[in-house]
Design a protein around this motif. Structure first.
Motif, PDB file in Angstrom:
ATOM      1  N   ILE A   3      -6.237  19.073  -2.838  1.00 18.62           N
ATOM      2  CA  ILE A   3      -6.164  18.156  -1.653  1.00 18.62           C
ATOM      3  C   ILE A   3      -4.899  19.045  -1.510  1.00 18.62           C
ATOM      4  CG2 ILE A   3      -5.921  16.768  -0.476  1.00 18.62           C
ATOM      5  CD1 ILE A   3      -8.478  15.510  -1.555  1.00 18.62           C
ATOM      6  N   PRO A   4      -4.442  19.397  -0.741  1.00 13.79           N
ATOM      7  CA  PRO A   4      -2.774  19.460  -0.515  1.00 13.79           C
ATOM      8  C   PRO A   4      -1.557  18.155  -0.235  1.00 13.79           C
ATOM      9  CG  PRO A   4      -4.254  21.244   1.563  1.00 13.79           C
ATOM     10  CD  PRO A   4      -4.855  20.361   0.729  1.00 13.79           C
ATOM     11  N   ALA A   5      -0.559  18.794  -0.442  1.00  8.63           N
ATOM     12  CA  ALA A   5       0.126  17.735  -0.408  1.00  8.63           C
ATOM     13  C   ALA A   5       0.278  17.220   0.784  1.00  8.63           C
ATOM     14  CB  ALA A   5       1.465  17.892  -1.521  1.00  8.63           C
ATOM     15  N   ILE A  40     -13.660  20.475   8.152  1.00  8.69           N
ATOM     16  CA  ILE A  40     -11.712  20.303   8.102  1.00  8.69           C
ATOM     17  C   ILE A  40     -10.989  21.188   7.648  1.00  8.69           C
ATOM     18  CG2 ILE A  40     -10.545  18.556   7.468  1.00  8.69           C
ATOM     19  CD1 ILE A  40     -13.120  17.630   9.039  1.00  8.69           C
ATOM     20  N   TYR A  41     -10.351  21.539   8.268  1.00  5.75           N
ATOM     21  CA  TYR A  41      -9.036  22.003   8.159  1.00  5.75           C
ATOM     22  C   TYR A  41      -8.018  21.615   7.788  1.00  5.75           C
ATOM     23  CZ  TYR A  41     -12.601  25.962  10.108  1.00  5.75           C
ATOM     24  OH  TYR A  41     -13.466  26.770  10.414  1.00  5.75           O
ATOM     25  N   VAL A  42      -7.448  22.433   6.904  1.00  4.84           N
ATOM     26  CA  VAL A  42      -5.692  21.675   6.817  1.00  4.84           C
ATOM     27  C   VAL A  42      -4.764  23.054   6.581  1.00  4.84           C
ATOM     28  CG1 VAL A  42      -4.208  20.597   4.887  1.00  4.84           C
ATOM     29  CG2 VAL A  42      -6.550  20.359   4.484  1.00  4.84           C
ATOM     30  N   SER A  43      -4.329  22.224   7.956  1.00  5.09           N
ATOM     31  CA  SER A  43      -2.909  23.327   8.225  1.00  5.09           C
ATOM     32  C   SER A  43      -1.458  23.651   6.924  1.00  5.09           C
ATOM     33  CB  SER A  43      -2.090  23.006   9.878  1.00  5.09           C
ATOM     34  OG  SER A  43      -2.762  22.354  10.167  1.00  5.09           O
ATOM     35  N   ASP A  44      -2.113  24.613   6.427  1.00  3.47           N
ATOM     36  CA  ASP A  44      -0.725  24.964   5.623  1.00  3.47           C
ATOM     37  C   ASP A  44      -1.622  26.168   5.047  1.00  3.47           C
ATOM     38  OD1 ASP A  44      -3.278  24.574   4.000  1.00  3.47           O
ATOM     39  OD2 ASP A  44      -3.063  23.549   2.580  1.00  3.47           O
ATOM     40  N   PRO A  45      -0.228  27.068   4.454  1.00  4.53           N
ATOM     41  CA  PRO A  45      -0.455  28.481   4.408  1.00  4.53           C
ATOM     42  C   PRO A  45      -1.634  29.404   4.039  1.00  4.53           C
ATOM     43  CG  PRO A  45       1.817  27.371   3.323  1.00  4.53           C
ATOM     44  CD  PRO A  45       1.059  26.052   3.806  1.00  4.53           C
ATOM     45  N   GLY A  46      -2.616  28.770   3.069  1.00  4.63           N
ATOM     46  CA  GLY A  46      -3.923  29.128   3.505  1.00  4.63           C
ATOM     47  C   GLY A  46      -4.858  28.549   3.620  1.00  4.63           C
ATOM     48  N   ASN A  47      -4.437  27.618   5.073  1.00  6.62           N
ATOM     49  CA  ASN A  47      -5.541  27.135   6.305  1.00  6.62           C
ATOM     50  C   ASN A  47      -6.899  27.266   5.239  1.00  6.62           C
ATOM     51  OD1 ASN A  47      -4.002  27.734   8.435  1.00  6.62           O
ATOM     52  ND2 ASN A  47      -4.807  29.290   9.135  1.00  6.62           N
ATOM     53  N   ALA A  48      -6.152  25.810   4.329  1.00  2.00           N
ATOM     54  CA  ALA A  48      -7.482  25.586   3.695  1.00  2.00           C
ATOM     55  C   ALA A  48      -8.869  24.991   3.884  1.00  2.00           C
ATOM     56  CB  ALA A  48      -7.096  24.514   2.663  1.00  2.00           C
ATOM     57  N   VAL A  49      -9.870  25.204   4.167  1.00  2.00           N
ATOM     58  CA  VAL A  49     -11.446  24.546   4.334  1.00  2.00           C
ATOM     59  C   VAL A  49     -11.904  23.777   3.821  1.00  2.00           C
ATOM     60  CG1 VAL A  49     -13.697  24.908   5.946  1.00  2.00           C
ATOM     61  CG2 VAL A  49     -11.102  26.255   6.028  1.00  2.00           C
ATOM     62  N   PHE A  50     -11.948  22.083   3.795  1.00  3.26           N
ATOM     63  CA  PHE A  50     -12.861  21.583   3.136  1.00  3.26           C
ATOM     64  C   PHE A  50     -14.149  21.381   3.807  1.00  3.26           C
ATOM     65  CE2 PHE A  50      -8.686  20.148   2.133  1.00  3.26           C
ATOM     66  CZ  PHE A  50      -8.942  20.115   0.690  1.00  3.26           C
ATOM     67  N   PRO A  51     -15.930  21.759   3.265  1.00  2.00           N
ATOM     68  CA  PRO A  51     -16.985  22.012   3.676  1.00  2.00           C
ATOM     69  C   PRO A  51     -17.116  20.268   3.966  1.00  2.00           C
ATOM     70  CG  PRO A  51     -17.252  22.606   2.100  1.00  2.00           C
ATOM     71  CD  PRO A  51     -15.420  22.659   2.215  1.00  2.00           C
ATOM     72  N   PRO A  52     -18.259  19.913   4.547  1.00  6.00           N
ATOM     73  CA  PRO A  52     -18.510  18.509   4.342  1.00  6.00           C
ATOM     74  C   PRO A  52     -19.630  18.501   3.513  1.00  6.00           C
ATOM     75  CG  PRO A  52     -20.667  19.983   5.672  1.00  6.00           C
ATOM     76  CD  PRO A  52     -18.700  20.694   5.493  1.00  6.00           C
ATOM     77  N   SER A  53     -18.867  18.220   1.850  1.00  7.03           N
ATOM     78  CA  SER A  53     -19.630  17.674   0.701  1.00  7.03           C
ATOM     79  C   SER A  53     -20.164  16.325   0.502  1.00  7.03           C
ATOM     80  CB  SER A  53     -19.514  18.532  -0.315  1.00  7.03           C
ATOM     81  OG  SER A  53     -19.391  19.643   0.176  1.00  7.03           O
ATOM     82  N   THR A  75      -2.863  14.843  11.981  1.00  2.83           N
ATOM     83  CA  THR A  75      -3.049  15.893  12.404  1.00  2.83           C
ATOM     84  C   THR A  75      -2.211  16.827  11.890  1.00  2.83           C
ATOM     85  OG1 THR A  75       0.061  15.299  12.349  1.00  2.83           O
ATOM     86  CG2 THR A  75      -1.398  14.043  14.586  1.00  2.83           C
ATOM     87  N   ASP A  76      -1.836  16.681  10.416  1.00  4.79           N
ATOM     88  CA  ASP A  76      -2.573  18.109   9.413  1.00  4.79           C
ATOM     89  C   ASP A  76      -3.866  18.234   9.768  1.00  4.79           C
ATOM     90  OD1 ASP A  76       0.364  18.388   9.351  1.00  4.79           O
ATOM     91  OD2 ASP A  76       0.557  17.052   7.313  1.00  4.79           O
ATOM     92  N   LEU A  77      -4.473  18.058  10.186  1.00  2.00           N
ATOM     93  CA  LEU A  77      -6.496  17.949  10.008  1.00  2.00           C
ATOM     94  C   LEU A  77      -6.449  18.655  11.443  1.00  2.00           C
ATOM     95  CD1 LEU A  77      -7.900  15.080   7.399  1.00  2.00           C
ATOM     96  CD2 LEU A  77      -6.382  17.617   7.218  1.00  2.00           C
TER      97      LEU A  77
END
Length: 358
Positions: A3-5, A40-53, A75-77
């Motif tokens: 999980i990004p910082a 859920i999308y995380v606003s970081d350089p890689g635009n990480a995505v957390f699926p609803p697991s 707000t970063d999500l």
């Protein structure tokens, strides 16, 4: 994936205790499953995505779980304000519990957040199908004592008293219009009206006596036709009792008082104790002068020969036979009657009649 910082995590925790009648309850076992409602999308350089697991948290020995979840107000999500669907699968003793699923929104918090505070519709009273949330309490309201959290059995009791905040009792002055025991009916609005309503006449307020304005006593001359104690033994009164509780001869009843004295060779009867004497002659008899006579008193002697017969009779000096012949029958078992009347002017018992041979 890590999980990004810049993603905020909030610790969610809860404890479940089953109320099974013990003082502390029994910790539940089982799981709490959290499933996010969206990707859920995380606003970081890689635009990480957390699926609803699904994220599954297991209750420990004390009935507690703890799990880290993404904060929905970060707000970063994207999107923000998402929810988690929560499914509880709990067991208390032999009871298996699956409360209906519910949704929560996880806020950002540096301290652990109780799951029960996030449920949009908290279980009524802090229970879900027999499971007690340890954060719920029984509150003793006004007029009650007891209560407390649900980690133990609680007893509510009525708080009786006469002050503000207590439950009124029968003697409580706060009960409008009520009679107070300490006042002994002095707080009646109108005593006369109360007596009327109870059906009490004016005799209830009068003293007992023999004068005007009093309630009649038993010896009150105002009671028409009643015998008065002052008339005892009077000519127009009633017969009194002697010291032996017998009616005096002057007022003797129609039914005679019969005495049967034991035989002795001389018998002098007490005239105040009766009006008739039955004597069986087992030997020759001297009938002595009756004592305690009353002027005009009439007495009768029933004289019976025993099985031998031929017993003789001698009268005392106070008997005046006059023209009457007094000779006993001689046959065994024969009965003779002698009737005499006392004449006080001469101190004599005048023999009125003698009936032999019955």
């Amino acid at each position: 994936m890590a999980i990004p910082a810049n993603a905020s995590l909030t610790t969610i925790t809860e404890t479940y205790i089953g109320q099974d009648g013990t003082s502390t309850g029994t910790p539940a076992s089982g799981t709490a499953t959290f499933e996010v409602s969206d990707d859920i999308y995380v606003s970081d350089p890689g635009n990480a995505v957390f699926p609803p697991s699904p994220i599954v948290a297991t209750l420990d020995a004390s009935g507690t779980f703890s799990v880290e979840l993404l904060a929905a107000d970060d707000t970063d999500l994207s999107p923000t304000g998402f929810t988690y669907n929560v499914t509880l699968n709990l067991t208390v003793g032999t009871l298996h519990l699956t409360p209906p699923p519910f949704a929560i929104t996880v806020p950002t918090s540096v301290d652990p957040v109780r799951l029960s505070t996030l449920a949009p519709v908290p279980p009524t009273g802090g229970t879900t199908e027999g499971v007690v949330l340890s954060t719920r309490q029984v509150i003793a309201g006004t007029g009650l004592t007891g209560g407390g959290d649900l980690s133990a059995d609680r007893t509510l009791a009525v708080d009786f008293g006469t002050t503000v905040g207590t439950v009124a009792q029968g003697s409580d002055g706060r009960i409008a219009g009520a009679l107070q025991a300490a006042n002994n009916l002095s707080d009646l609005g109108t005593a006369a009206t109360a007596r009327t309503n109870l059906g009490l006449g004016n005799a209830a307020t009068k003293a007992v006596g023999t004068t005007t304005g009093t309630v009649a006593a038993g010896d009150d001359s105002r009671i028409t036709g009643a015998e008065q104690t002052s008339n005892k033994n009077a000519g127009n009164g009633y017969a009194g009792l002697g010291s032996d509780s017998r009616i005096t001869p002057s007022r003797a009843p129609l039914i005679p008082q019969i005495n049967s004295p034991s035989f002795t060779s001389t018998i002098a009867v007490d005239a105040s104790t009766g009006s008739e004497w039955h004597i069986t002659l087992t030997g020759n008899l001297t009938l002595g002068n009756p004592t305690n006579p009353t002027d005009g008193q009439v007495i009768c002697f029933q004289l019976t020969q025993d099985g031998t017969g031929s017993r003789t009779l001698t009268l005392g000096s106070a008997f005046n036979v006059g023209p009457v012949t007094v000779t006993l029958s001689t046959g065994a078992g024969k009965v003779d009657y002698l009737l005499a009347k006392y004449r006080s002017a001469a101190s004599k018992w005048d023999v009125l009649a003698f009936g032999p041979g019955y």
